[in-house]
Design a protein around this motif. Structure first.
Motif, short mmCIF file in Angstrom:
data_model
loop_
_atom_site.label_atom_id
_atom_site.label_comp_id
_atom_site.label_asym_id
_atom_site.label_seq_id
_atom_site.Cartn_x
_atom_site.Cartn_y
_atom_site.Cartn_z
N LEU A 38 0.43 -1.00 0.28
CA LEU A 38 -0.33 -0.01 -0.56
C LEU A 38 1.08 1.16 0.32
O LEU A 38 0.02 3.02 0.07
N TRP A 41 0.17 3.72 -3.19
CA TRP A 41 -1.22 4.27 -2.48
C TRP A 41 -1.63 5.03 -1.57
O TRP A 41 -1.41 6.69 -2.37
N CYS A 42 -0.62 5.34 -0.61
CA CYS A 42 0.30 6.19 0.86
C CYS A 42 1.06 7.55 -0.38
O CYS A 42 0.40 8.01 0.15
N ARG A 45 -0.93 10.21 -1.97
CA ARG A 45 -2.13 10.71 -1.03
C ARG A 45 -1.24 11.66 -0.15
O ARG A 45 -0.14 11.72 0.28
N ILE A 48 -1.48 10.10 4.81
CA ILE A 48 -2.40 8.78 5.04
C ILE A 48 -1.26 8.06 5.63
O ILE A 48 0.04 7.47 4.42
N VAL A 50 -1.37 2.49 6.11
CA VAL A 50 -1.28 1.83 6.32
C VAL A 50 -0.13 1.10 6.86
O VAL A 50 1.03 1.04 5.97
N ILE A 56 -4.35 2.47 10.73
CA ILE A 56 -4.50 3.49 9.50
C ILE A 56 -3.71 5.01 10.43
O ILE A 56 -4.50 5.38 11.16
N THR A 58 -3.00 8.34 10.15
CA THR A 58 -3.22 9.67 9.30
C THR A 58 -3.37 10.70 10.56
O THR A 58 -3.21 10.61 11.44
N ASP A 65 -10.41 10.12 2.19
CA ASP A 65 -9.65 9.34 1.95
C ASP A 65 -9.17 8.24 3.23
O ASP A 65 -8.75 6.94 2.64
N CYS A 69 -9.53 4.33 2.03
CA CYS A 69 -8.28 3.66 2.44
C CYS A 69 -8.64 2.15 2.77
O CYS A 69 -8.80 1.70 2.54
#
Ligand SMILES: [Zn+2]
Length: 547
Positions: A38, A41-42, A45, A48, A50, A56, A58, A65, A69
């Motif tokens: 992930l 993906w993080c 953004r 955030i 994971v 999670i 943040t 988000d 997520c």
């Protein structure tokens, strides 16, 4: 400045929601890292991250988000953990420390270029990569109705690596069997046991795994054994495998013999392959060596390694062994002796002037003789002076983790057995060590820091051959003991006394350790007395608890 504003906002929010704000890595479980699948993906953004545990983190808990997520994780079959407030500073530190965030991107680029692979195939590669990096031997996927557990086996102990939604477990199992195995024609069916071998490209490295599946109540298990990287691994020397000096001496002397058989025995997973590879790496380069293996596990550069397919008659150990005899060899290694045919090839190779190595399943070194006779080889043939040179039996025992082991006298798990240990090891009781029970990062709290060989090695001498000829195995063992021979049991108890092996781990290997000497025989009266004592003690304890 902007970040400071955000953090102030976060602090206000957290105070209102009675949440703790994570501000440094000390607030996190040191083992928990950003989830590799992930990270990309993080990175795309803001605010955030994971973690592998599913937590999670943040800096903006009210952001959309966070919900996105969770949805994304569920779609990937991952279990979202709790949402925690974290400072922007901590988040950027976490992402900056992701090992090879660039590498992940590179790898993805390579994979995209070579073949289009699905998201599940990518997940499978990430999982295997994690296993390889953690240096584990087996990877267990246990899929049940409500959860899929991923457990890793290292040094013989299983520990929990991750928990997924069952769907991801099912998808990965199907993709492994249906898309990645050598014979990817069969359809994965969790209701029947299946097996296959799987070569997997991780970046530029090929990893080979053996897959097996088994139905289970509410789901199924898939076990992947990591066989090797198919490249030249490091082959440890015999001394590093912790053979005793006299054992190393015997094995070296055997390798220098012009002909004969060196037989190596032990249960599955006892490190026989590694020992054979270190023997072969000691052979001079002017010698021609053929190894017949199923499959090739450790690559030895100076040797011709031949893979067999034991499913087919014309590609068995025996037929390849016979073929190798025609190839002008000096040494032949027959991976495993399972039947009379292969045993006969071993004998033929030895008496025609070759040095042959093979492995066999028995429970002791002298037991190799009994097993061969059971296979149909005559004791007279086995006692031929050109045949047997040396017999080795080995097992692996768990070595204590040096970071968390505790003296046996202070280990709660040993409290009830302490008196027994005092009787058996009166001179070493203060040196005995046991597995720790605290959280330990070094050994994943298993208490085990590695494994080591315990072995018994027999040089077959003139006297030994006469015992073999008459099948007087017990007499032979007595003779060997008189000559100072050490059994693997002796060796294991020695390691207990040195404090490197937990007495309980020793018992899983050699059976119950008792004060009775094997040679004087089992003392029934003594056994009765100590059992009565134990029952009396338990009664006293129970009655004191009742009050
Ligand atoms: Zn430890």
């Amino acid at each position: 400045m902007e970040n400071d504003d955000q953090d102030r906002e976060l602090a206000r929010y957290a105070a209102a929601a009675k949440m703790k704000v994570f501000s440094s890595q000390a607030d996190l479980d040191p083992k928990d890292k950003p989830h590799p699948a992930l990270v990309e993906w993080c990175l795309q953004r803001d605010g955030i991250v994971v973690m592998q545990s599913g937590i999670i983190l943040t800096s903006n808990p009210t952001s959309r988000d966070v919900q996105n997520c969770k949805t994304m994780m569920i779609n990937q079959g991952l279990r979202p953990g709790r949402v925690c407030a974290a400072t922007t500073q901590l988040l950027s530190v976490l992402l900056a420390n992701v090992e090879g965030a660039e590498e992940i991107e590179d790898q993805q680029r390579v994979e995209k270029a070579s073949t289009e692979i699905s998201a599940q195939q990518k997940r499978l590669r990430i999982l295997v990569q994690e296993a390889v990096e953690a240096d584990v031997s087996d990877l267990h996927i246990e899929v049940r109705a409500d959860v899929a557990k991923i457990r890793f086996r290292k040094y013989g102990e299983l520990y929990l690596h991750a928990e997924w939604f069952p769907r991801l477990g099912r998808e990965l199992a199907s993709v492994a069997f249906n898309k990645e195995t050598d014979h990817a024609t069969a359809h994965f069916n969790p209701m029947v046991p299946q097996d296959a071998s799987m070569p997997l490209m991780l970046g530029t490295k090929e990893i080979r795994l053996r897959l097996a599946s088994m139905p289970a109540h509410g789901g199924f298990d898939v076990v992947m054994r990591i066989l090797g990287t198919g490249e030249e691994g490091t082959i440890p020397e015999l001394v590093q495998l912790v053979y005793t000096p006299e054992q190393v001496y015997i094995i070296r002397r055997a390798i220098q013999m012009p002909h004969g058989a060196v037989l190596l025995s032990g249960p599955t997973g006892s490190g026989k392959t590694t020992t054979l590879a270190s023997c072969m790496s000691m052979v001079r380069e002017t010698r021609k060596v053929y190894t017949i293996e199923d499959p090739v596990e450790k690559v030895v550069p100076t040797v011709t390694q031949v893979p067999v397919n034991t499913g087919k008659d014309d590609r068995s150990f025996a037929s390849f062994g016979k073929a190798a005899l025609r190839m002008d060899p000096d040494y032949i290694v027959l991976g495993e002796m399972r039947d009379e045919d292969t045993a006969n090839v071993m004998i033929r190779a030895a008496i025609t002037g070759h040095l042959v190595f093979s492995t066999i399943h028995t429970n002791s070194a002298p037991g190799i003789i009994t097993r061969l006779v059971d296979m149909g080889i005559s004791p007279v043939m086995l006692s031929d002076s050109n045949v047997l040179v040396c017999l080795i039996f080995q097992r692996l025992v768990a070595k204590l983790c040096d970071a968390c082991s505790v003296p046996v006298t202070q280990a709660p798990a040993h409290a009830e057995d302490l008196e027994r240990w005092r009787k058996i090891f009166p001179d070493h009781i203060d040196k005995l060590m046991a597995r720790g029970e605290t959280v330990c990062e070094k050994c994943h709290s298993t208490g085990v820091g590695g494994r080591t060989v315990v072995a018994e090695v027999i040089w077959v001498d003139e006297q030994g051959r006469s015992y073999i000829k008459n099948m007087e195995i017990l007499e032979w063992e007595k003779y060997l003991r008189k000559m100072g021979w050490q059994t693997y049991r002796d060796r294991t108890l020695e390691m207990v006394k040195e404090g490197t092996v937990d007495p309980f781990d020793a018992e899983t290997l050699v059976g119950e350790i008792s004060v009775y000497d094997e040679e004087t025989g089992f003392d029934y009266v003594q056994a009765r007395t100590s059992m009565e004592e134990e029952v009396a003690k338990k009664r006293a304890k129970d009655s004191s608890q009742d009050k």
